[in-house]
Design a protein around this motif. Sequence first.
Motif, PDB file in Angstrom:
ATOM      1  N   ASN A 114      -1.328   8.334  10.472  1.00 57.83           N
ATOM      2  CA  ASN A 114      -0.399   8.903   9.555  1.00 57.83           C
ATOM      3  C   ASN A 114      -0.025  10.409   9.968  1.00 57.83           C
ATOM      4  O   ASN A 114      -0.419  11.334   9.254  1.00 57.83           O
TER       5      ASN A 114
ATOM      6  N   GLY B 195       1.837  12.598   6.817  1.00 59.97           N
ATOM      7  CA  GLY B 195       1.478  12.357   5.416  1.00 59.97           C
ATOM      8  C   GLY B 195       0.069  12.639   5.194  1.00 59.97           C
ATOM      9  O   GLY B 195      -0.344  12.601   4.200  1.00 59.97           O
TER      10      GLY B 195
ATOM     11  N   GLN C 248       6.815  15.458  -1.257  1.00 52.29           N
ATOM     12  CA  GLN C 248       6.961  16.903  -0.585  1.00 52.29           C
ATOM     13  C   GLN C 248       6.756  17.999  -1.962  1.00 52.29           C
ATOM     14  O   GLN C 248       7.278  17.658  -2.860  1.00 52.29           O
TER      15      GLN C 248
ATOM     16  N   PRO D 298       1.126   5.335   3.191  1.00 56.72           N
ATOM     17  CA  PRO D 298       0.101   6.312   3.748  1.00 56.72           C
ATOM     18  C   PRO D 298       0.725   7.585   3.652  1.00 56.72           C
ATOM     19  O   PRO D 298      -0.069   8.566   3.613  1.00 56.72           O
ATOM     20  N   ASP D 299       2.135   7.778   4.235  1.00 58.74           N
ATOM     21  CA  ASP D 299       2.654   8.823   4.453  1.00 58.74           C
ATOM     22  C   ASP D 299       3.704   9.268   3.245  1.00 58.74           C
ATOM     23  O   ASP D 299       4.343  10.341   3.443  1.00 58.74           O
TER      24      ASP D 299
ATOM     25  N   LEU E   4       2.944  11.520   1.238  1.00 53.34           N
ATOM     26  CA  LEU E   4       2.866  13.033   0.723  1.00 53.34           C
ATOM     27  C   LEU E   4       4.247  13.815   1.586  1.00 53.34           C
ATOM     28  O   LEU E   4       4.159  14.817   1.438  1.00 53.34           O
ATOM     29  N   ALA E   5       4.672  13.029   2.751  1.00 56.31           N
ATOM     30  CA  ALA E   5       5.742  13.547   3.472  1.00 56.31           C
ATOM     31  C   ALA E   5       7.025  13.260   2.948  1.00 56.31           C
ATOM     32  O   ALA E   5       8.111  13.498   3.593  1.00 56.31           O
TER      33      ALA E   5
ATOM     34  N   SER F 114      -0.286  18.372  -4.453  1.00 54.70           N
ATOM     35  CA  SER F 114      -0.341  17.849  -2.957  1.00 54.70           C
ATOM     36  C   SER F 114      -1.909  17.841  -2.540  1.00 54.70           C
ATOM     37  O   SER F 114      -2.344  16.775  -1.887  1.00 54.70           O
TER      38      SER F 114
ATOM     39  N   SER G 204      -4.193  14.509  -1.805  1.00 54.16           N
ATOM     40  CA  SER G 204      -4.792  14.252  -0.362  1.00 54.16           C
ATOM     41  C   SER G 204      -6.323  14.392  -0.204  1.00 54.16           C
ATOM     42  O   SER G 204      -6.833  14.183   0.926  1.00 54.16           O
TER      43      SER G 204
END
Lengths: 304, 462
Positions: free
Chosen positions: A160, A163, B199, B249-250, B252-253, B412, B416
């Motif tokens: 990841n 992220g 983001q 999974p990504d 948060l980006a 965020s 995480s």
Amino acid sequence: MGIPTRFLFGGVLMRKKRISVVALLFVLPVIAILLAISIFPLIYSFYLSLCQWDIGTGASRTFIGARNYLRLFTDARLWGALRNTGLELLLGVGSQFLLGLALALLLNRPFRGRNLVVTLFLLPMMISPVVVGCIWKIIYHYQYGPLNFLLERLKLNSVNWLGSNQVSIYSIILADIWEWTPFVMITLLAGLQAIPDELYEAARVDGATRLGTFFWVVLPLLRPVMIIAILIRVMDAFKIFDLVALLTMGGPGQSSETIAFYNYLTGFKYFSMGYASSMAYLQLAIIVIIANVFLKSWKGREIS
Amino acid sequence: MVSLFLLGVASCAQAVKLVVIGDAGHNLKPFEWYAQTFKEKFDVELEVIGVPFGEVYEKEKMELIGQTGAYDIMIVFPKFLAEFAANGWLYPLDEFIAKLDPKMEDVTPGYRDFYCKYGGKVYALPYDGDILNLYYRKDLLENEEEKANFKAKYGYDLKVPETWDEFLNVAEFFTRKKGEKLAGQVLERAFYGTAYYGQKDQIFAWWGNIFSSLGGVYFNEETMEPGINSEAGVKALEIMKTMHQYCPPDVLAYGYEELKDVFLQGDCFMVVQWPCVGKKGADANQSKIVGKIGVAHVPGVKKDGEIYYRPLMPCGRVLAIAAESKDPWKAYQVIQYLSLETSLDDVSTAETGLDPYRYSHFNHPEAYEMFENVEDAKIYLAGVQQNMEKGYPEMVLPGTVEYEETLGVEISRALSGEKTPKQALDDAAKAWTEILNRLGKENQKKMYQELVKGWRAAGLWE
């Protein structure tokens, strides 16, 4: 009858004065430009760092002394950003140096197509930083990116890259290494090329091994160039912004936020100009200290 | 004499050049499409400057502070309007409106009353009506095998989730690994129940949909104590943390593009997103799930037998004129034309990200040609309108960007796993208090109370 001394020297003095005025007139535009774009902003930004000025509210500047600097010490977000920047300096610049040196040593020998190979190695450095960020954003894509595709093919777990708060800063460092190792490589290669062949021959004649030659002949002579390359990279890496903005925006959370990025947010998103100025001066102080350490190390070598 | 005369004529004949600034990409297209029309009708030539979405605020603000007159027409995000207007950087439009009517009575109340006005004056005309909506895969919802499996697992019929509990159940149910089956087909890659905007600039809105439905408020009106770390705020973040497990999974980006693509490429069952995703979803050039998208109101909570839901209205776009504009009247003619005459064409095409904001936009489903038929367009518009009527307004205060991003960082961090939801929101509230005091508590309180008064009058606040 000779010319009276005072008139003789007076004449020279007049001519000198005229030359000085003319010289000054020629130099004046440069001084004006330097003052305008260098000295004045330096002084004004320092003054701003002693003020509170939140432009967004329409409030005027208020002199608050060193309070912005005191705030720096209690700003947890700032220390997190400094930590991330420190990681970039140690890991990023360190790796660039080691890889750059290895590549320079490999390329410091004649072989067919060497110039083409050197040029190809230089490509990452020639690409616009924004394009580098866009390329790596695609490479790092969790589902569609080629990096995870390769990992899957090797029966490894996908990573990841952007992220995860534990990985994101390393993703930025990796992209930075890819982009700037060529700069270190070409700088060190130039330094290696400047070492006379006679020194290698002399070492060989004296029975030195290749490793011995490297440590006792090459490294000492390469040291000034190494210091310059590392110093330039350290100063640049301290200012790292484009990769952060394009890849992660400093996230997740603050896990990949660097000091330059946080400074940008403070000054140009939150428009807290006084605090942003104090942050800039903190960065300046750190860079000056680091530069001095490197330059003293260089001067120390010269004296010995 | 002749040449002077000719010069005079030439300068008179030259069109007025106006500079437009906005976020680069699809939302600037109308300025290009109608360039010739502007020249013929208003004798105006436009220079269009596109800047990255995340930089519009600072690019505009720097020029406005410096009073450089660099821009004439500005695409402004409504949350900046109060700040820009309060500082005297925008041209008030009331006198122009009296001469050339933009028919504001046709604009939905949220946009008309809050996003275009400040201090009782109109400073902008609407251009893009953003509201968050729930998009889902109706084909999967109607699949018999999936329906049977869902009922067996959760004890009730599979349907469009109306509450956050139902949303979590559906998200969990549709999260599948590569190699598992989905609607009878073996998956070649993982499929996710949902996704969100991760983001930090906009993540607050995805948390805000839950927060608002639980009765959360930004600040206490009297004390200006932040309400973000209230019970509603913490519960909202806990729900989001559960939701996080069913996301890529990504996530948060994820920004706008990633969130749109994960759904339109068929990798995700449902997302909460802006109205443009519904239009782009019907365009085969941009979507792999054409004809398979349903639109509904964002989930809420059951309250007195009814579903109480409050979708956030983040972003949005309005057209404003800089106070330093060289020709405000001509600039107004351009923005009035875009906001009224061509607006239906602009919001009904998948080539822009512009979304409906006038009642007339909702009353002409036939204009939305990207949909397979008018019925599909009607369903899309009904879904968007349903959300618009219950919109929860974004804060429009000086400092809004800092409030939202600071909150976004902490949300965020909680998602995480760096902090617990309570810790994260307590830290966010502390940061909000610090921002409030720094920007001037009394002034902020006055402006916030005015905002709330207006929201209440429009029926958008309790």
